[in-house]
Motif scaffolding. Structure first.
Motif, PDB file in Angstrom:
ATOM      1  N   ALA A 104       0.680  -1.089  -0.191  1.00 21.82           N
ATOM      2  CA  ALA A 104       0.406   0.209  -0.152  1.00 21.82           C
ATOM      3  C   ALA A 104       1.121   1.313   0.010  1.00 21.82           C
ATOM      4  O   ALA A 104       1.819   1.270   0.500  1.00 21.82           O
ATOM      5  CB  ALA A 104      -0.770  -0.124   1.264  1.00 21.82           C
ATOM      6  N   ILE A 105       0.576   1.924  -0.803  1.00 19.49           N
ATOM      7  CA  ILE A 105       0.751   3.564  -0.717  1.00 19.49           C
ATOM      8  C   ILE A 105      -0.119   4.649  -0.109  1.00 19.49           C
ATOM      9  O   ILE A 105      -1.045   4.704  -0.353  1.00 19.49           O
ATOM     10  CB  ILE A 105       1.555   3.462  -1.574  1.00 19.49           C
ATOM     11  N   ASP A 106       0.940   5.218   0.820  1.00 20.20           N
ATOM     12  CA  ASP A 106      -0.732   6.720   1.005  1.00 20.20           C
ATOM     13  C   ASP A 106       0.450   7.620   1.350  1.00 20.20           C
ATOM     14  O   ASP A 106       1.455   8.571   1.178  1.00 20.20           O
ATOM     15  CB  ASP A 106      -0.652   6.330   3.013  1.00 20.20           C
ATOM     16  N   SER A 107      -0.062   8.696   0.014  1.00 14.84           N
ATOM     17  CA  SER A 107       0.484   9.494  -0.619  1.00 14.84           C
ATOM     18  C   SER A 107       0.224  11.206   0.165  1.00 14.84           C
ATOM     19  O   SER A 107       0.755  11.759   0.243  1.00 14.84           O
ATOM     20  CB  SER A 107      -0.635  10.685  -1.826  1.00 14.84           C
ATOM     21  N   THR A 108      -0.635  10.446   1.190  1.00 13.00           N
ATOM     22  CA  THR A 108      -0.967  11.521   2.359  1.00 13.00           C
ATOM     23  C   THR A 108       0.057  11.942   3.076  1.00 13.00           C
ATOM     24  O   THR A 108       0.697  13.366   3.184  1.00 13.00           O
ATOM     25  CB  THR A 108      -2.197  11.789   3.044  1.00 13.00           C
ATOM     26  N   THR A 109       0.627  11.094   3.196  1.00 15.81           N
ATOM     27  CA  THR A 109       1.838  10.964   4.479  1.00 15.81           C
ATOM     28  C   THR A 109       2.509  10.746   3.472  1.00 15.81           C
ATOM     29  O   THR A 109       3.896  10.498   4.536  1.00 15.81           O
ATOM     30  CB  THR A 109       1.847   9.420   6.023  1.00 15.81           C
ATOM     31  N   SER A 110       3.198  10.092   2.525  1.00 20.55           N
ATOM     32  CA  SER A 110       4.262   9.367   2.351  1.00 20.55           C
ATOM     33  C   SER A 110       4.906   8.670   2.178  1.00 20.55           C
ATOM     34  O   SER A 110       6.170   8.362   2.526  1.00 20.55           O
ATOM     35  CB  SER A 110       4.919  10.917   1.684  1.00 20.55           C
ATOM     36  N   THR A 111       3.617   7.857   2.437  1.00 18.86           N
ATOM     37  CA  THR A 111       4.476   6.723   3.299  1.00 18.86           C
ATOM     38  C   THR A 111       3.872   5.222   2.665  1.00 18.86           C
ATOM     39  O   THR A 111       2.720   5.420   1.870  1.00 18.86           O
ATOM     40  CB  THR A 111       3.934   6.221   4.800  1.00 18.86           C
ATOM     41  N   THR A 113       3.314   0.649   2.660  1.00 18.66           N
ATOM     42  CA  THR A 113       3.418  -0.250   3.486  1.00 18.66           C
ATOM     43  C   THR A 113       4.426  -1.821   2.888  1.00 18.66           C
ATOM     44  O   THR A 113       3.404  -2.181   1.764  1.00 18.66           O
ATOM     45  CB  THR A 113       1.949  -1.046   4.064  1.00 18.66           C
ATOM     46  N   GLN A 131       6.376  -0.386   7.649  1.00 22.66           N
ATOM     47  CA  GLN A 131       5.640   0.958   7.015  1.00 22.66           C
ATOM     48  C   GLN A 131       7.050   1.959   7.152  1.00 22.66           C
ATOM     49  O   GLN A 131       8.115   2.104   7.864  1.00 22.66           O
ATOM     50  CB  GLN A 131       4.742   1.914   8.370  1.00 22.66           C
ATOM     51  N   ARG A 133       8.954   5.923   5.020  1.00 25.80           N
ATOM     52  CA  ARG A 133       8.821   7.071   4.129  1.00 25.80           C
ATOM     53  C   ARG A 133       8.936   6.511   2.555  1.00 25.80           C
ATOM     54  O   ARG A 133      10.624   6.412   2.801  1.00 25.80           O
ATOM     55  CB  ARG A 133       9.370   8.417   4.945  1.00 25.80           C
TER      56      ARG A 133
END
Length: 138
Positions: A104-111, A113, A131, A133
């Motif tokens: 998974a990629i969270d573009s909001t937090t630039s992280t 999984t 997790q 960055r």
């Protein structure tokens, strides 16, 4: 100075690393460093009496190898969390293959999984997750 985060993409297979074959010396060195002198890790007869095929390495040894590998891939300063689950023992003579996938990629937090694993052949020795960055693709 902090190195820039690595760019990862969803579904990406991480570059694998092979370690081994595992030797009795590898296990003894780790025992000395960590203070784990359980006879399962150095006494063949004891390990066989316990139902094992022979001496096994400490689970923390494989966990440490997996942690070092992922920290090198993403740069240790960008490793936010790391966890493992021990699945099966690793014996002398086996080769450990470390690998993983971007789950998974969270573009909001630039992280990102990461799903991680350490295998010997087709057998999973450790599963894990991290997790990290990341740098988002432009």
């Amino acid at each position: 100075m902090t190195r820039p985060p690595t760019t990862l993409s969803l579904g990406q297979q991480l570059e694998t690393k092979r370690i081994g074959p595992i030797t009795q010396t590898d296990i003894v060195r780790f025992a000395g460093a960590g203070g784990d002198f359980n006879p399962l890790h150095h006494d063949h007869d004891y390990a066989v009496r316990a139902g094992l095929p022979g001496v096994i390495s400490m689970g923390q040894m494989q966990a440490g190898m997996l942690a070092a590998w992922v920290a090198d891939l993403v740069h240790v300063e960008h490793l936010l969390t790391y966890s493992v689950r021990f699945a099966s023992p690793l014996s002398i003579g086996e080769i450990l293959e470390l690998g993983g996938t971007v789950e998974a990629i969270d573009s909001t937090t630039s992280t990102a999984t990461l799903a991680l694993h350490a295998k010997s052949g087709d057998r999973v020795v450790i599963t894990g997750g991290a997790q990290v960055r990341i740098m988002l693709p432009q």
